[in-house]
Design a protein around this motif. Structure first.
Motif, PDB file in Angstrom:
ATOM      1  N   THR A  30      32.527 -21.233  -3.037  1.00  0.00           N
ATOM      2  CA  THR A  30      32.165 -22.482  -2.381  1.00  0.00           C
ATOM      3  C   THR A  30      30.704 -22.423  -1.962  1.00  0.00           C
ATOM      4  O   THR A  30      30.281 -21.452  -1.330  1.00  0.00           O
ATOM      5  CB  THR A  30      33.049 -22.703  -1.147  1.00  0.00           C
ATOM      6  OG1 THR A  30      34.424 -22.765  -1.565  1.00  0.00           O
ATOM      7  CG2 THR A  30      32.689 -24.008  -0.447  1.00  0.00           C
ATOM      8  N   LYS A 135      37.733 -30.155  -0.079  1.00  0.00           N
ATOM      9  CA  LYS A 135      37.897 -29.798  -1.480  1.00  0.00           C
ATOM     10  C   LYS A 135      39.194 -29.030  -1.653  1.00  0.00           C
ATOM     11  O   LYS A 135      39.807 -28.606  -0.681  1.00  0.00           O
ATOM     12  CB  LYS A 135      36.710 -28.963  -1.998  1.00  0.00           C
ATOM     13  CG  LYS A 135      36.658 -27.542  -1.449  1.00  0.00           C
ATOM     14  CD  LYS A 135      35.449 -26.794  -1.984  1.00  0.00           C
ATOM     15  CE  LYS A 135      35.491 -26.527  -3.478  1.00  0.00           C
ATOM     16  NZ  LYS A 135      36.565 -25.611  -3.908  1.00  0.00           N
ATOM     17  N   THR A 220      36.946 -26.821 -10.533  1.00  0.00           N
ATOM     18  CA  THR A 220      36.149 -26.557  -9.332  1.00  0.00           C
ATOM     19  C   THR A 220      36.846 -26.926  -8.031  1.00  0.00           C
ATOM     20  O   THR A 220      36.466 -26.447  -6.967  1.00  0.00           O
ATOM     21  CB  THR A 220      34.828 -27.327  -9.390  1.00  0.00           C
ATOM     22  OG1 THR A 220      35.105 -28.744  -9.343  1.00  0.00           O
ATOM     23  CG2 THR A 220      34.061 -27.009 -10.668  1.00  0.00           C
ATOM     24  N   ARG A 222      36.644 -29.819  -6.725  1.00  0.00           N
ATOM     25  CA  ARG A 222      35.872 -30.897  -6.104  1.00  0.00           C
ATOM     26  C   ARG A 222      36.665 -32.205  -6.156  1.00  0.00           C
ATOM     27  O   ARG A 222      37.255 -32.548  -7.181  1.00  0.00           O
ATOM     28  CB  ARG A 222      34.532 -31.077  -6.814  1.00  0.00           C
ATOM     29  CG  ARG A 222      33.653 -32.165  -6.180  1.00  0.00           C
ATOM     30  CD  ARG A 222      32.363 -32.332  -6.952  1.00  0.00           C
ATOM     31  NE  ARG A 222      31.497 -31.184  -6.830  1.00  0.00           N
ATOM     32  CZ  ARG A 222      30.642 -30.989  -5.837  1.00  0.00           C
ATOM     33  NH1 ARG A 222      30.556 -31.886  -4.857  1.00  0.00           N
ATOM     34  NH2 ARG A 222      29.870 -29.922  -5.795  1.00  0.00           N
ATOM     35  N   GLN A 262      30.244 -37.951  -7.491  1.00  0.00           N
ATOM     36  CA  GLN A 262      31.188 -36.838  -7.439  1.00  0.00           C
ATOM     37  C   GLN A 262      31.570 -36.352  -8.838  1.00  0.00           C
ATOM     38  O   GLN A 262      31.709 -35.152  -9.080  1.00  0.00           O
ATOM     39  CB  GLN A 262      32.442 -37.246  -6.669  1.00  0.00           C
ATOM     40  CG  GLN A 262      32.223 -37.456  -5.171  1.00  0.00           C
ATOM     41  CD  GLN A 262      31.780 -36.186  -4.479  1.00  0.00           C
ATOM     42  OE1 GLN A 262      30.596 -35.966  -4.243  1.00  0.00           O
ATOM     43  NE2 GLN A 262      32.728 -35.337  -4.156  1.00  0.00           N
ATOM     44  N   ALA A 266      30.955 -32.664 -10.347  1.00  0.00           N
ATOM     45  CA  ALA A 266      32.103 -31.904 -10.840  1.00  0.00           C
ATOM     46  C   ALA A 266      31.914 -31.505 -12.301  1.00  0.00           C
ATOM     47  O   ALA A 266      32.206 -30.369 -12.688  1.00  0.00           O
ATOM     48  CB  ALA A 266      33.380 -32.734 -10.690  1.00  0.00           C
TER      49      ALA A 266
END
Length: 336
Positions: A30, A135, A220, A222, A262, A266
């Motif tokens: 992270t 997340k 990820t 995200r 976003q 990502a």
């Protein structure tokens, strides 16, 4: 050249598992230097303190800013994020001061950089639990996750509901709801909770959520799309029914601009991890194997060629050739 090819092939074959099993896991951390704003927008109702009543069908905006505390992160080895969240009707936008907002909260979210699990240190506030909030963990699984709801002050199960594309990018979709629960008390005029004869009462604050929907990038973790349905109300002490609505919206979701931002982040992060964890190791195996085979073949061929060119005993230049001691063309010893 054959030895160079063989050595390069062996190097690439060793590099492949190192990338997949050593480099990529250490890349899944992270970030600590994050500085990001996400915006939710929808319509709903809220209590207007100027009109002293609940107004309906109003546009509502949730603005969340996440900033990483790099110094504390480096000191603790954790991801330390400060999270500012404000809820505003159009009348308080843009808010010069977050205290002018309809609602404003400031939180400190501390997590393990590898697992995304909460870590209780570094002046964390408030106390968090669960598996997901800002997340999901890396390599999101198709299962139920415990999502932390800061307003409820507890975890909420979010169930996997399949895949969903956001702005053309595919993620994993999770949904859940929050049943009405008492979250605290607030001193208000009695008339706000149906007790006009009492000047002030400690009214009960209740919270529910019509629906939570999160879409996460699988690699990820995200969140590329989020939608909430918050409902906050007041009840009389010991009351069974909501009397005053403080905030209520069926759905407040990421704006299109936030979705695109976003998705871009990502996609970029996921591509980097895929490059290190899959693409480069695969190329290293294929290319390394080919070079190793080619180099090995050239080494064997060179040895065989050298072996075939070696002279046997008794074989040599023609005895009568120009380099023979008895050749008529060779120089003979003479006397003076």
């Amino acid at each position: 050249m054959s030895l160079v090819l063989l050595g390069l092939g062996a190097f690439l074959l060793v590099l492949a598992p190192m990338l997949a099993w050593y480099v990529e896991p250490r890349a899944k951390r992270t970030p600590t230097d994050i500085d990001q704003i996400t915006v939710f927008r929808g319509t709903g109702s809220y209590f207007d303190t100027k009109k002293i009543k609940t107004v309906h069908d109003q546009r509502l905006t949730i603005t969340r800013q996440v900033r990483g505390d790099v110094a504390d992160s480096e000191k603790s080895g954790r991801a330390v994020w400060d999270v500012s969240t404000s809820i505003d009707p159009d009348s308080s936008l843009p808010a010069a001061d977050p205290h002018d907002s309809l609602q404003w909260t400031l939180e400190r979210w501390v997590t393990d950089r590898k697992t995304n699990k909460p870590v209780h240190c570094c002046d964390e506030k408030p106390y968090f639990e669960g598996e997901a909030y800002l997340k999901f963990p890396f390599d999101v699984e198709k299962r139920t996750y415990l999502w932390w709801d800061p307003t409820l002050g507890d975890t909420v199960p979010l169930t996997y509901r399949g895949k969903k594309k956001i702005q053309g990018y595919e993620g994993l979709r999770f949904t859940g709801t929050v049943k009405a629960a008492k979250t605290g008390t607030r001193q208000v005029p009695g008339r706000m909770v149906g007790l006009p004869k009492r000047s002030q009462v400690m009214a009960e604050e209740w919270y529910a959520n019509h629906g939570v929907e999160l879409v996460a990038d699988q690699r990820t973790g995200r969140i590329i799309y989020a939608a909430l349905g918050p409902r906050k109300t007041l009840r009389a002490p010991g009351g069974k029914k909501d009397v005053t609505v403080l905030l209520d919206s069926e759905r407040i979701a990421f704006t299109t601009k936030t979705q695109k931002a976003q998705v871009e982040l990502a996609d970029d992060d996921s591509s980097r991890l895929k490059l290190v964890g899959e693409t480069l190791p695969l190329l290293s195996v294929v290319l390394g194997g080919a070079l190793a085979l080619l180099g090995g073949a050239l080494v064997v061929r060179g040895r065989e060629s050298g072996s075939n060119g070696t002279r046997r005993d008794g074989e040599g230049p023609d005895a009568s050739g120009p380099h023979s001691e008895t050749s008529p063309n060779s120089l003979q010893p003479t006397t003076m």
